[in-house]
Design a protein around this motif. Structure first.
Motif, PDB file in Angstrom:
ATOM      1  N   ASP A 298       0.809  -1.219   0.000  1.00  0.00           N
ATOM      2  CA  ASP A 298       0.000   0.000   0.000  1.00  0.00           C
ATOM      3  C   ASP A 298       0.845   1.272   0.000  1.00  0.00           C
ATOM      4  OD1 ASP A 298      -2.326  -1.638   0.283  1.00  0.00           O
ATOM      5  OD2 ASP A 298      -1.826  -1.838   2.406  1.00  0.00           O
ATOM      6  N   LEU A 299       2.120   1.155  -0.361  1.00  0.00           N
ATOM      7  CA  LEU A 299       3.012   2.310  -0.262  1.00  0.00           C
ATOM      8  C   LEU A 299       2.585   3.441  -1.193  1.00  0.00           C
ATOM      9  CD1 LEU A 299       6.511   0.569  -0.014  1.00  0.00           C
ATOM     10  CD2 LEU A 299       5.091   1.490   1.811  1.00  0.00           C
ATOM     11  N   ASP A 300       1.977   3.108  -2.317  1.00  0.00           N
ATOM     12  CA  ASP A 300       1.577   4.137  -3.284  1.00  0.00           C
ATOM     13  C   ASP A 300       0.131   4.594  -3.091  1.00  0.00           C
ATOM     14  OD1 ASP A 300       4.083   4.012  -4.504  1.00  0.00           O
ATOM     15  OD2 ASP A 300       3.465   2.313  -5.746  1.00  0.00           O
ATOM     16  N   SER A 301      -0.519   4.081  -2.050  1.00  0.00           N
ATOM     17  CA  SER A 301      -1.911   4.455  -1.820  1.00  0.00           C
ATOM     18  C   SER A 301      -2.005   5.905  -1.338  1.00  0.00           C
ATOM     19  CB  SER A 301      -2.537   3.535  -0.778  1.00  0.00           C
ATOM     20  OG  SER A 301      -3.763   4.055  -0.322  1.00  0.00           O
ATOM     21  N   PRO A 302      -3.004   6.657  -1.820  1.00  0.00           N
ATOM     22  CA  PRO A 302      -3.187   8.028  -1.307  1.00  0.00           C
ATOM     23  C   PRO A 302      -3.627   8.039   0.157  1.00  0.00           C
ATOM     24  CG  PRO A 302      -5.008   7.403  -2.748  1.00  0.00           C
ATOM     25  CD  PRO A 302      -3.975   6.331  -2.869  1.00  0.00           C
ATOM     26  N   TYR A 303      -4.015   6.879   0.676  1.00  0.00           N
ATOM     27  CA  TYR A 303      -4.464   6.785   2.069  1.00  0.00           C
ATOM     28  C   TYR A 303      -3.356   6.239   2.966  1.00  0.00           C
ATOM     29  CZ  TYR A 303      -8.545   6.654  -0.948  1.00  0.00           C
ATOM     30  OH  TYR A 303      -9.442   6.913  -1.935  1.00  0.00           O
ATOM     31  N   PHE A 304      -2.122   6.317   2.487  1.00  0.00           N
ATOM     32  CA  PHE A 304      -1.012   5.704   3.221  1.00  0.00           C
ATOM     33  C   PHE A 304      -0.897   6.257   4.641  1.00  0.00           C
ATOM     34  CE2 PHE A 304       3.390   5.680   4.657  1.00  0.00           C
ATOM     35  CZ  PHE A 304       3.668   4.326   4.599  1.00  0.00           C
TER      36      PHE A 304
END
Length: 791
Positions: A298-304
């Protein structure tokens, strides 16, 4: 036959102690909680499941217009996942539920949406261990449902109507202080203390009990500072919000790591983790590593940022195990057996019965529409019946009530206590005069009489270690010659002597000692026991356990001997009146070295230990671990051989007695490892290596790593170590000559000096120069050999 004991974590060791009274040798015994026994969760999968659910709901939140705003909160997503788990527990099919209220139906729709995308549902795959014993404990409605469904039985527990004494205090500090004085004045060695708000009480319990030198065991939930530090560090990089930097600096005395803006998130995580791990305990770092790895997808998630916060800031189970006799636990961790005396602290309407209604997205209004879900009335009644057991599991009971908190907010007694019609007395607290911070230093003349002969300091290296750990203890034991009374039974020292004798004789008599027969082990063990112990049934049990321990130790040592290029040169080698520790003969010591391996030009020092020990650079630098290295330097000089390293051989093993089945949050059930894997990991020698080349036969068994770039890890500079030891012994001589003795400890002093004594708390290299004024301290105090060394 294997057997599984299902018991709460707080009472596991107590049960083990009870079982080993009659049968010290326990094999095939596993000790698990209810969840560990029937539903072994994978914490990493749980975290990944939450990440997946949160991202999915943010991406599809427009599909759920009424609850769109609620789905932004991670607490709401977690509630939905918990509700799915509860439905699995009570065998509720969400697909069959249709509700008339649109808002509630949308909750069901969200759950069904998640079910279509989420695979990990631990309650659908219970396991059923054979030959189980379930001990009485606080149960949830589902646990009782599961027990009834599978016709399982709890062990019988006799319930008492105890003799009750009631006390009250102004606040929790007075409660704990009164109890601490009672424990000390009445010399209470075994006691169970139940606390209503454990996390709130624990800091005061720790502070007050420590001041009275009361040791206790406790298991509780905590939010480790390390996790908060990591979170604020990462969030500062992501947001550039200086509030995060300020929050980090409030929590930490460690420097803030400045990062460049062009780093990827994965690189940021790695750099900050590596920065913090050098300052923190290994167990916490291990858990932090697992939680970071759970975010890898999830490193590229905007919700990181949200995922990072939710993942890190979850309670972590912390166990404090100074003693197994005085146990501190929460109300819901009441003992599964009858105890002689018990104390209930902090009982009020907030802490008892402390039933919490469901609130938030999954609230009581919603749950009353779910068929087969236990009603609120049934859950309240069941909880209350479980909680009432705390008043029935001891012969003598002390109930304590505090009138108010530190801010002056008053408390009320619970109804069940009011009905007892107890007379609450004040805790009889004795206010003592504060003791001075330290005793006066000894006069030089008195110090000479106590510690010296003709200006020479005589002693063992272990006694010198005592000085650096606690100089007042050194004064009592080595100066005044006052020793603690020795127990009549076989203590650790005697068992160590027996084990040393067994190994000395085996290695001396058999060149291939690791392959001796079981009959030989039994005979040699029998010979040592006859020298030291009587022929009693308990000693026979000890001997049988010892035989198994030696058998497994030899199996572990076989891995060492396969690559060992040396011969055993000596066992229990003695040297006397050695006077060259420093530049002259001011210090005189005698010593016995367990084992020396070597050849014509090289040697290793090996020390048998009955527990797992290692040589940390920090303890070596501050004088707490002197013996093994000092012996190595002395013998290498006496034998004129090159000292390759000094190492501990752990005579204990994780395959003896109940430790085979210990469970920890970080490592899980130890028995899940194969025997060969555990022996392989345990066979590596722990200590310090000084002259081990990368093609040395033992390099794989030592904690030395050679990298392709020329760097080396785990190799130490013998020349710098000698120089530092000269400084240590110079300081020891000068400090004792001046009568430099103090009494009270300071637990968190300088970076390298944990020596606790106030007069040395910030000295650099045993001089008056303070650490904060010395820029190159890290380089100067590093004993590592590093890159491009010469061997």
């Amino acid at each position: 036959m294997n057997k599984t004991h299902i018991i709460n974590t707080s009472w596991r060791q107590h049960l083990i102690n009870h079982l080993t009274q009659k049968q010290p040798l326990l094999f095939g015994q596993q000790f698990k909680s209810f969840r560990q026994a029937f539903f072994p969760f994978d914490n990493k999968k749980l975290t990944q499941r939450f990440n997946q659910a949160y991202i999915l709901l943010q991406q599809h939140q427009d599909s759920f217009p009424q609850l769109k705003a609620s789905l932004v909160y991670p607490q709401s997503v977690q509630q939905l996942l918990d509700f799915i788990d509860e439905c699995d527990q009570f065998e509720i099919d969400l697909k069959q539920i249709k509700l008339n209220l649109p808002l509630f139906q949308e909750v069901i729709d969200i759950c069904q949406f998640l079910l279509n995308h989420i695979d990990y549902r631990p309650f659908l795959l219970p396991q059923y261990p054979q030959n189980i014993t379930i001990y009485p404990q606080y149960l949830s409605p589902f646990q009782q449902h599961f027990i009834d469904k599978h016709q399982l039985k709890l062990e019988n527990q006799t319930l008492y109507n105890p003799q009750i004494t009631a006390y009250q205090a102004l606040n929790k500090r007075q409660e704990i202080e009164g109890l601490a004085q009672k424990i000390v004045n009445e010399n209470i060695e075994s006691l169970i203390i139940l606390v209503g708000d454990l996390d709130n009480y624990l800091p005061d319990i720790k502070r007050i009990f420590n001041s009275y030198q009361i040791k206790y065991s406790c298991s509780h939930n905590s939010y480790p500072i390390l996790f908060l530090q990591f979170y604020h560090h990462v969030m500062f990089y992501l947001t550039n919000d200086f509030q995060h930097k300020e929050d980090y600096e409030k929590l930490s005395t460690f420097p803030f790591l400045e990062l460049k803006d062009d780093l990827r998130i994965s690189e940021v995580l790695i750099k900050i983790f590596n920065h913090l791990q050098q300052y923190n305990q290994e167990s916490e770092v291990y858990v932090l590593k697992e939680r970071i790895e759970s975010l890898s997808d999830d490193l590229d998630s905007p919700y990181f940022g949200v995922l990072l916060k939710h993942t890190l800031l979850q309670p972590l189970s912390i166990q404090h195990k100074d003693s197994n006799q005085i146990i501190v636990a929460g109300y819901q961790d009441y003992p599964p057996f009858i105890t002689d005396q018990m104390v209930i602290l902090g009982i009020n309407t907030q802490s008892y019965p402390a039933f919490s209604e469901q609130q938030g997205l999954i609230n009581e209004s919603f749950l009353q529409h779910i068929p087969n879900y236990p009603t609120l009335e049934k859950r309240v009644a069941f909880h209350n019946s479980q909680m009432e057991n705390i008043f029935k599991c001891s012969k003598e009971l002390i109930i304590s009530f505090s009138l108010m908190d530190y801010e002056g907010k008053t408390f009320e007694k619970p109804l069940i206590v009011d009905k007892m019609n107890l007379e609450f007395k004040k805790w009889p607290i004795i206010e003592g005069n504060p003791l001075p911070l330290s005793i006066k230093p000894l006069t030089s003349e008195l110090a000479q009489q106590l510690f010296f002969r003709d200006h020479q300091l005589f002693g063992s290296v272990s006694s010198f270690e005592t000085y650096f750990k606690n100089s007042y203890q050194y004064f009592i034991e080595r100066g005044l010659k006052v020793r603690r009374p020795q127990p009549l039974g076989p203590d650790e020292a005697l068992m160590g002597t027996i084990n040393h004798g067994i190994m000395e004789n085996l290695v001396r008599d058999f060149p291939n000692y690791v392959d001796v027969s079981l009959e030989t082990i039994e005979q040699y063990t029998q010979n040592e026991y006859e020298k030291h112990l009587t022929d009693t049934p308990f000693h026979q049990f000890l001997m049988k356990r010892n035989i198994k321990q030696i058998e497994l130790l030899l199996r572990k040592l076989k891995l060492y001997e396969q690559d060992n290029p040396y011969q055993t040169l000596g066992h229990e080698e003695t040297f006397k009146h050695y006077t060259q520790l420093i530049s002259d003969d001011r210090i005189v010591i005698n010593g016995i070295v367990d084992r020396v391996d070597g050849n014509e030009s090289e040697m290793l020092i090996l020390d048998y230990k009955s527990s797992d020990q290692s040589l940390s650079q920090k303890e070596v630098l501050n004088g707490r671990k002197l013996q093994l290295i000092t012996y190595g330097m002395i013998l290498s000089e006496l034998h004129q051989k090159n000292l390759m390293g000094v190492y501990y051989i752990n005579m204990n093993t994780n395959f003896i007695n109940t430790s085979l089945f210990q469970y920890s949050l970080t490592k899980g059930i130890l028995s899940a490892k194969s025997v060969d894997e555990t022996f392989s990991s345990e066979s590596r020698l722990k200590g310090m290596s000084f002259n081990v080349d990368n093609d040395h036969p033992l390099v794989n068994q030592l904690r030395v790593k050679y990298y392709k770039n020329g760097n080396t890890a785990g190799l130490f500079d013998l020349k710098k170590t000698r120089e530092h030891f000269n400084l240590i012994y110079e300081h020891l001589y000068d400090a004792l000559r001046q009568g430099d003795i103090t009494r009270y400890h300071e637990v968190s002093l300088s970076k390298y000096f944990e020596m606790s004594d106030l007069q040395r708390y910030k000295q650099h290299r045993f001089t008056k120069k303070v650490f904060m004024d010395y820029e190159d301290i890290d380089f100067d105090f590093n004993l590592n050999k590093g890159a491009n060394h010469e061997t």
